[in-house]
Design a protein around this motif. Structure first.
Motif: not given
Length: 603
Positions: A36-47
């Motif tokens: 869950a902590s790792y997924l918080r830093d996932a790339l925003d689809p808007a980028l």
């Protein structure tokens, strides 16, 4: 008394079961929290698909090829390409605050490609589909350098094929949450190096050794750069079962720790003052582990190196505290420590091969009496026996993980293990201090390569088998361990029935009145496998992704091997690279297949 004893044993068993259950819950909870902590830093689809200027440090040794350079970047800051001021992407600002300021939130670790001009790998296209005319050549990247560059990112996306390479899982294991490429066209700001670093040892190896194939093996042994080894050489190493020797692995780290412990112990005994502070055996243990950790850091701190350091540190800590646990307890503790530090290790083939091999050696160890009685001959006999035991026990697991077993692996390892461990690796490491030793190391690698290529050319050097069901593979591994253990032959024979299902398993085929069609996910292009009860046809072979990667090598060969498929015909519809790019790899694996195509013979 009997009742009291029985109730005591019952309480002991209950505590053991409770402790195991709590340990599993803690492990699962820890892995879930980290995910869950790792997924918080996932790339925003808007980028995705937008230009972003990032500033960061090259985190690992870049991989150079004819088409460009691939590397990892530890991101320190990011801004939109149209902004002039850099907005720091650090932990002090919340995600909502950064969004309110319209900052691009870039993951902390990304994988990038900096591609050369006029290659299909370069993706620097403008929004209307046109390409810039001028492209900056990839710069001389080195690990540790700080760069500012314009990039275009996307979230990791892999293909969905049975038994295929899982790119998304690999990115997850490596801690990479986005990949993309450097925008270096005429309309983009040129990448800027902000801070230099020292010259890499790997670059020095390639400068000193002119043969890139030999230099790649030496660089892999010194720095852990597995990608420096040529793909054709990897095929030979896998066919002969020696791939585990050709990079920084647990074997090399353990050997280095053993030699370092001997040296530290010998030097420690020369000082009476040091001996009064700490006994020499304890100093040797601590020194061996610390120096091995330094070696692992120097070689890139790869996942196998990390795993080995945690294993050595755990075992040394048990020794230093005076605990003499039975080997199953030590083995399980080491496994628990490694999985607690890296939960994703359970998804890696190397983890299972390493720990099953160590467990088998523990279980079949007959002591050192043979060595004591037989001297060098006894040591040699024991080494050959251990190699035979590990080969036998890991064969079913190799079938499950790789769908391929090296028949010549036992003979190849009997020669390659001492040669690489005692000759090639010391020469390669010594070349860091005395550069001409790299030339001698190259000669030793070349001599070994001649032998391995000869073994790999044998008609039955490798045996491919279809992927068995999981329960069958587990039974096969248990059967291999049972046959290899030091037990009476009457008990070892019980492992043979467990091995037979794995060895005799055949993938099911369509019935006589049916056919099966599998459209392979290879990206742009086409690759379709048609199977009947007695024949198989491949229509097109997918694209070539780059000069060192194509759909045949990456997708089709593993798929055909996992299904134990023997092609009768390969049809190539036309000459476009997205339909023929994987054909060489497929035809090399399936030489009996008939090629049907309108392409000229000298294509």
């Amino acid at each position: 008394m009997c009742a009291g004893k029985g109730s005591g044993e019952h309480r002991h068993a209950s505590r053991y079961v409770t402790a195991c259950a709590l340990g599993m819950l803690a492990g699962g909870g820890s892995a879930g929290w980290r995910a869950a902590s790792y997924l918080r830093d996932a790339l925003d689809p808007a980028l995705e698909g937008r230009d972003v200027v990032v500033e960061g440090v090259v985190a690992q040794m870049p991989q150079h090829s004819e088409t460009g350079t691939r590397f990892r970047l530890a991101v320190a800051s990011a801004r939109w390409a149209t902004q002039t001021s850099s907005l720091v992407n650090d932990g002090r600002l919340s995600k909502s605050t950064r969004a309110a300021r319209a900052e691009p939130v870039v993951p902390p670790s990304i994988a990038l490609g900096w591609y050369a001009a006029n290659t299909s790998a370069w993706g620097n296209a403008s929004d209307d589909g046109s390409r810039a005319q001028a492209v900056a050549a990839p710069g001389p990247l080195h690990a540790g350098e700080r760069w500012r560059m314009t990039v275009r990112l996307k979230a990791p996306h892999g293909s969905s094929n049975p038994h295929g390479y899982d790119f998304e899982l690999w990115m997850w294991e490596q801690g990479l949450q986005a990949n993309g490429y450097v925008r270096s066209g005429s309309g983009d700001a040129a990448p800027v190096r902000l801070a230099d670093t020292w010259e890499l040892v790997r670059d020095a190896v390639f400068t000193h050794v002119p043969d890139r194939k030999l230099a790649g093996v030496i660089a892999a042994l010194v720095t852990g750069d597995q990608n420096a080894i040529d793909r054709a050489d990897w095929d030979v190493f896998r066919a002969t079962g020696v791939a585990h020797l050709m990079s920084i692995s647990g074997l090399h780290i353990t050997m280095f720790a053993w030699l370092a412990a001997l040296l530290v112990g010998a030097l420690w005994r020369r000082s009476d003052r040091f001996m009064l502070i700490l006994p020499a055996p304890h100093a040797a243990l601590v020194g061996g582990v610390l120096l091995a950790a330094g070696y692992a850091l120097f070689s890139g701190w790869g996942v196998p190196s990390q795993r080995t350091i945690w294993m050595l540190a755990t075992t040394a800590l048990l020794r230093l505290t005076g605990r003499r646990w039975p080997w199953p307890h030590v083995w399980l503790l080491v496994c628990a420590v490694v999985v607690a530090i890296d939960p994703w290790a359970l998804m890696q083939a190397g983890f299972w091969l390493s720990f099953v091999a160590v467990g088998v050696l523990f279980a079949t160890d007959g002591g050192t009496a043979t060595v004591a009685r037989g001297g060098v001959a006894g040591h040699l006999a024991r080494t050959l026996r251990e190699q035979w035991v590990v080969t036998l026990a890991l064969t079913p697991l190799s079938v499950l993980l790789f769908q391929q077993v090296s028949v010549v692996g036992l003979a190849a390892n009997a020669i390659a293990i001492p040669w690489v461990t005692l000759v090639v690796t010391p020469l390669a490491m010594g070349g860091v201090v005395v550069t001409p030793l790299w030339t001698v190391a190259a000669w030793s690698v070349q001599a070994l390569s001649v032998l391995l290529q000869w073994l790999a050319s044998w008609p039955f050097a490798t045996v491919s088998m279809a992927v068995p069901p999981l329960w069958m593979a587990v039974c096969g591994v248990a059967g291999g361990v049972l046959v290899a253990m030091r037990l009476p032959w009457s008990m070892r024979a019980l492992g043979l029935p467990l091995l037979l299902p794995v060895l005799l398993w055949q993938a099911p085929r369509p019935s006589g009145s049916e056919f099966e069609l599998l459209a392979v996910d290879i990206g742009q292009g086409n690759a379709v496998l048609v199977r009947t009860a007695t024949h198989s046809l491949l229509y097109d072979s997918g694209p070539r992704y780059s000069l060192e990667s194509d759909a045949g090598h990456r997708v089709l060969v593993p798929l055909l091997r996992a299904m134990d498929e023997r092609l009768d015909t390969v049809v190539l519809s036309h000459r476009d690279i997205d339909h023929t790019g994987g054909a060489p790899a497929v035809l090399a694996m399936q030489p009996q297949a008939t090629l049907v195509s309108s392409i000229e013979d000298d294509h």
